[in-house]
Scaffold this motif. Structure first.
Motif, PDB file in Angstrom:
ATOM      1  N   ALA A  18       0.833  -1.207   0.000  1.00 10.04           N
ATOM      2  CA  ALA A  18       0.000   0.000   0.000  1.00 10.04           C
ATOM      3  C   ALA A  18       0.868   1.258   0.000  1.00 10.04           C
ATOM      4  CB  ALA A  18      -0.895   0.002   1.231  1.00 10.04           C
ATOM      5  N   PRO A  19       0.661   2.165  -0.947  1.00  8.56           N
ATOM      6  CA  PRO A  19       1.442   3.404  -0.975  1.00  8.56           C
ATOM      7  C   PRO A  19       1.156   4.254   0.271  1.00  8.56           C
ATOM      8  CG  PRO A  19       0.320   3.043  -3.069  1.00  8.56           C
ATOM      9  CD  PRO A  19      -0.265   2.067  -2.091  1.00  8.56           C
ATOM     10  N   PRO A  20       2.171   4.818   0.886  1.00  5.07           N
ATOM     11  CA  PRO A  20       1.951   5.640   2.085  1.00  5.07           C
ATOM     12  C   PRO A  20       0.976   6.789   1.853  1.00  5.07           C
ATOM     13  CG  PRO A  20       4.284   5.147   1.823  1.00  5.07           C
ATOM     14  CD  PRO A  20       3.610   4.667   0.582  1.00  5.07           C
ATOM     15  N   GLU A  21       1.009   7.383   0.650  1.00  5.94           N
ATOM     16  CA  GLU A  21       0.115   8.504   0.395  1.00  5.94           C
ATOM     17  C   GLU A  21      -1.351   8.058   0.332  1.00  5.94           C
ATOM     18  OE1 GLU A  21       1.970   7.218  -3.597  1.00  5.94           O
ATOM     19  OE2 GLU A  21       2.598   7.519  -1.507  1.00  5.94           O
ATOM     20  N   LEU A  22      -1.591   6.812  -0.105  1.00  2.00           N
ATOM     21  CA  LEU A  22      -2.954   6.286  -0.128  1.00  2.00           C
ATOM     22  C   LEU A  22      -3.471   6.099   1.293  1.00  2.00           C
ATOM     23  CD1 LEU A  22      -5.239   5.085  -1.960  1.00  2.00           C
ATOM     24  CD2 LEU A  22      -4.192   2.852  -1.548  1.00  2.00           C
ATOM     25  N   LEU A  23      -2.633   5.531   2.153  1.00  2.55           N
ATOM     26  CA  LEU A  23      -3.028   5.322   3.550  1.00  2.55           C
ATOM     27  C   LEU A  23      -3.209   6.656   4.267  1.00  2.55           C
ATOM     28  CD1 LEU A  23      -0.692   2.335   4.489  1.00  2.55           C
ATOM     29  CD2 LEU A  23      -3.075   2.262   3.723  1.00  2.55           C
ATOM     30  N   ALA A  24      -2.373   7.618   3.933  1.00  2.00           N
ATOM     31  CA  ALA A  24      -2.487   8.937   4.567  1.00  2.00           C
ATOM     32  C   ALA A  24      -3.786   9.619   4.182  1.00  2.00           C
ATOM     33  CB  ALA A  24      -1.289   9.809   4.183  1.00  2.00           C
ATOM     34  N   ALA A  25      -4.189   9.486   2.921  1.00  3.74           N
ATOM     35  CA  ALA A  25      -5.444  10.099   2.469  1.00  3.74           C
ATOM     36  C   ALA A  25      -6.635   9.449   3.159  1.00  3.74           C
ATOM     37  CB  ALA A  25      -5.565   9.965   0.955  1.00  3.74           C
ATOM     38  N   ALA A  26      -6.592   8.122   3.296  1.00  4.15           N
ATOM     39  CA  ALA A  26      -7.685   7.423   3.974  1.00  4.15           C
ATOM     40  C   ALA A  26      -7.752   7.827   5.441  1.00  4.15           C
ATOM     41  CB  ALA A  26      -7.499   5.914   3.843  1.00  4.15           C
ATOM     42  N   ARG A  27      -6.610   7.911   6.101  1.00  9.57           N
ATOM     43  CA  ARG A  27      -6.599   8.275   7.522  1.00  9.57           C
ATOM     44  C   ARG A  27      -7.095   9.707   7.734  1.00  9.57           C
ATOM     45  NH1 ARG A  27      -1.849   6.930   8.481  1.00  9.57           N
ATOM     46  NH2 ARG A  27      -0.842   8.945   8.160  1.00  9.57           N
ATOM     47  N   GLU A  28      -6.673  10.629   6.890  1.00  7.26           N
ATOM     48  CA  GLU A  28      -7.096  12.014   7.038  1.00  7.26           C
ATOM     49  C   GLU A  28      -8.614  12.140   6.909  1.00  7.26           C
ATOM     50  OE1 GLU A  28      -5.674  16.282   5.295  1.00  7.26           O
ATOM     51  OE2 GLU A  28      -6.195  14.765   3.801  1.00  7.26           O
ATOM     52  N   SER A  29      -9.187  11.457   5.912  1.00  9.98           N
ATOM     53  CA  SER A  29     -10.626  11.559   5.720  1.00  9.98           C
ATOM     54  C   SER A  29     -11.378  10.856   6.843  1.00  9.98           C
ATOM     55  CB  SER A  29     -11.019  10.958   4.365  1.00  9.98           C
ATOM     56  OG  SER A  29     -12.363  11.267   4.057  1.00  9.98           O
ATOM     57  N   ALA A  30     -10.879   9.711   7.295  1.00  8.17           N
ATOM     58  CA  ALA A  30     -11.544   8.988   8.385  1.00  8.17           C
ATOM     59  C   ALA A  30     -11.529   9.801   9.673  1.00  8.17           C
ATOM     60  CB  ALA A  30     -10.872   7.637   8.605  1.00  8.17           C
ATOM     61  N   GLU A  31     -10.461  10.522   9.906  1.00 11.44           N
ATOM     62  CA  GLU A  31     -10.343  11.301  11.139  1.00 11.44           C
ATOM     63  C   GLU A  31     -11.105  12.617  11.067  1.00 11.44           C
ATOM     64  OE1 GLU A  31      -5.993   9.766  12.820  1.00 11.44           O
ATOM     65  OE2 GLU A  31      -6.127  11.678  11.751  1.00 11.44           O
ATOM     66  N   GLN A  32     -11.145  13.239   9.895  1.00 11.06           N
ATOM     67  CA  GLN A  32     -11.699  14.585   9.810  1.00 11.06           C
ATOM     68  C   GLN A  32     -13.105  14.658   9.221  1.00 11.06           C
ATOM     69  OE1 GLN A  32      -9.097  17.752   8.552  1.00 11.06           O
ATOM     70  NE2 GLN A  32      -7.270  16.504   8.829  1.00 11.06           N
ATOM     71  N   ILE A  33     -13.487  13.681   8.375  1.00 12.98           N
ATOM     72  CA  ILE A  33     -14.795  13.725   7.721  1.00 12.98           C
ATOM     73  C   ILE A  33     -15.645  12.518   8.093  1.00 12.98           C
ATOM     74  CG2 ILE A  33     -16.020  13.924   5.517  1.00 12.98           C
ATOM     75  CD1 ILE A  33     -13.501  15.054   4.284  1.00 12.98           C
ATOM     76  N   GLY A  34     -15.016  11.360   8.185  1.00 14.95           N
ATOM     77  CA  GLY A  34     -15.758  10.146   8.496  1.00 14.95           C
ATOM     78  C   GLY A  34     -16.369   9.479   7.289  1.00 14.95           C
ATOM     79  N   ILE A  35     -15.856   9.796   6.095  1.00  9.50           N
ATOM     80  CA  ILE A  35     -16.373   9.216   4.854  1.00  9.50           C
ATOM     81  C   ILE A  35     -15.198   8.908   3.932  1.00  9.50           C
ATOM     82  CG2 ILE A  35     -17.892   9.508   2.849  1.00  9.50           C
ATOM     83  CD1 ILE A  35     -19.311  11.757   4.415  1.00  9.50           C
ATOM     84  N   ILE A  36     -15.208   7.728   3.331  1.00 10.16           N
ATOM     85  CA  ILE A  36     -14.295   7.429   2.230  1.00 10.16           C
ATOM     86  C   ILE A  36     -15.114   6.753   1.127  1.00 10.16           C
ATOM     87  CG2 ILE A  36     -12.242   7.189   3.680  1.00 10.16           C
ATOM     88  CD1 ILE A  36     -12.507   4.139   3.375  1.00 10.16           C
ATOM     89  N   GLN A  37     -14.578   6.781  -0.088  1.00 10.00           N
ATOM     90  CA  GLN A  37     -15.115   5.967  -1.169  1.00 10.00           C
ATOM     91  C   GLN A  37     -14.121   4.850  -1.437  1.00 10.00           C
ATOM     92  OE1 GLN A  37     -17.842   7.320  -4.068  1.00 10.00           O
ATOM     93  NE2 GLN A  37     -16.877   9.343  -4.196  1.00 10.00           N
ATOM     94  N   VAL A  38     -14.632   3.653  -1.747  1.00 10.57           N
ATOM     95  CA  VAL A  38     -13.742   2.528  -1.997  1.00 10.57           C
ATOM     96  C   VAL A  38     -14.063   1.883  -3.339  1.00 10.57           C
ATOM     97  CG1 VAL A  38     -13.278   2.049   0.437  1.00 10.57           C
ATOM     98  CG2 VAL A  38     -15.221   0.929  -0.679  1.00 10.57           C
ATOM     99  N   THR A  39     -13.013   1.536  -4.055  1.00 10.52           N
ATOM    100  CA  THR A  39     -13.112   0.726  -5.263  1.00 10.52           C
ATOM    101  C   THR A  39     -12.331  -0.557  -5.006  1.00 10.52           C
ATOM    102  OG1 THR A  39     -11.162   1.816  -6.201  1.00 10.52           O
ATOM    103  CG2 THR A  39     -13.311   2.737  -6.789  1.00 10.52           C
TER     104      THR A  39
END
Length: 340
Positions: A18-39
């Motif tokens: 997993a690319p670090p930038e992908l995990l960072a984007a997921a963590r930021e959204s989970a912590e600040q918005i509470g929503i992600i989209q997944v494919t």
């Protein structure tokens, strides 16, 4: 800078590469918005499309035919219903499916006698779509599997063991709803983007797995600064909302995804949500890795104590007198709409 809701390749994010930038984007959204989209989430396109094509044919039936699909006991979370605003204008049409179709089915799945009473009100299946029941069951199970994967991802993002979140103890407690938003061509003096077809809220689940489709991105999530961020319609993607349970489990580390739906004028949208909870005997409180030495502001609560009051509490807040009367008398409820 505005936080965006990322599109996450779920299989890649769970891999060793997993690319670090992908995990960072997921963590930021989970912590600040509470929503992600997944494919790349493992739910076949043909299952998603097959279910939505089938339920779409049901929702396209004449109103007098759909009225026959209202819960025979007036249960607000079973069968078909319409949701008008205070002026009788249709804002939302829903089809609800319970996790089990009867007390006996719930007990056969492992629920105790008391818990199984949640399913004393039957599901309603349209005779026009004989394959819908099977499609719905497969769609539900696939969505539960997505929720489990996302919890595994969130454990990784937070640096805790994968088994931290309680995904054992089946059967889980889930609810399943299809939302159909109408065209909104009424001249009410407000712009389309100011007309809310679904009021802002965060779900009471641990996770909600959603699929949206339509002609416009009416779904919006609230960012950390209060701004409303559109959740674009991405072909093949599923939207995953963190609910209040996940916020409590993580002692506030992960945000509950507050969201709403705005009108789109002469275009429509549809969404299907599976609301994943742990088993009904779970005490909801901060989990050990997040509790900390200073304790928590979140009081422990037994999930069953919330579930058994869900219908009554909903009707106390949102129920109209005729709807409440129908529930008390155990008869179907069909809302009256204003004449077009």
């Amino acid at each position: 800078m505005t936080v965006r809701i990322p599109v996450i390749d779920l299989e890649l994010a769970l891999s060793d590469d997993a690319p670090p930038e992908l995990l960072a984007a997921a963590r930021e959204s989970a912590e600040q918005i509470g929503i992600i989209q997944v494919t790349n989430h493992g739910v076949p396109d043909e299952l998603i499309d097959g279910f939505h094509d089938s339920i779409g044919r049901v929702l396209a039936l004449p109103r007098e035919e759909k009225a026959k699909l209202a819960s025979p006991t007036g249960h607000p979370y079973r069968g078909w219903r319409q949701w008008p605003d205070d002026f009788g204008r249709l804002e939302l049409e829903r089809f609800n499916i319970g996790q089990f179709g009867s007390v006996e089915e719930a007990q056969a799945a492992g629920l105790g006698e008391e818990y199984a009473q949640l399913y004393a009100h039957p599901n309603v299946w349209p005779e026009q779509e004989p394959g819908l029941k099977d499609l719905a069951a497969r769609y539900h199970d696939a969505s539960v599997a997505v929720a489990e994967k996302v919890l595994t991802l969130y454990a990784r993002l937070l640096g805790v063991p994968a088994e931290t979140f309680p995904t054992s103890g089946r059967p889980y407690y889930t609810s399943f709803v299809v939302n159909d938003y109408p065209t909104w061509t009424h001249d009410g003096g407000e712009a389309d983007e100011d007309k809310l077809l679904l009021l802002e809220h965060a779900d009471g689940s641990a996770l909600t797995v959603l699929h949206q489709r339509g002609d416009y991105a009416g779904l919006q999530g609230r960012g950390p600064d209060g701004e409303w961020i559109p959740v674009p319609i991405v072909p093949g993607a599923l939207q995953v909302f963190s609910g209040h349970i996940l916020t409590k489990w993580t002692n506030g580390r992960l945000s509950a995804g507050t969201h709403r739906v705005v009108a789109g004028g002469s275009v429509t949208r549809r969404s299907t949500g599976v609301f994943w909870h742990p088993s009904l005997d779970t005490v909801i409180e901060p989990l050990a890795p997040f509790a900390g030495p200073e304790g928590s502001d979140y009081e422990p609560v037994l999930l069953w104590d919330q579930a058994k009051r869900q219908v009554e509490e909903y009707l106390e807040v949102f129920g109209r007198p005729d709807q409440v009367a129908a529930w008390r008398e155990r008869r179907p409820y069909v809302a009256e709409l204003a004449q077009a």
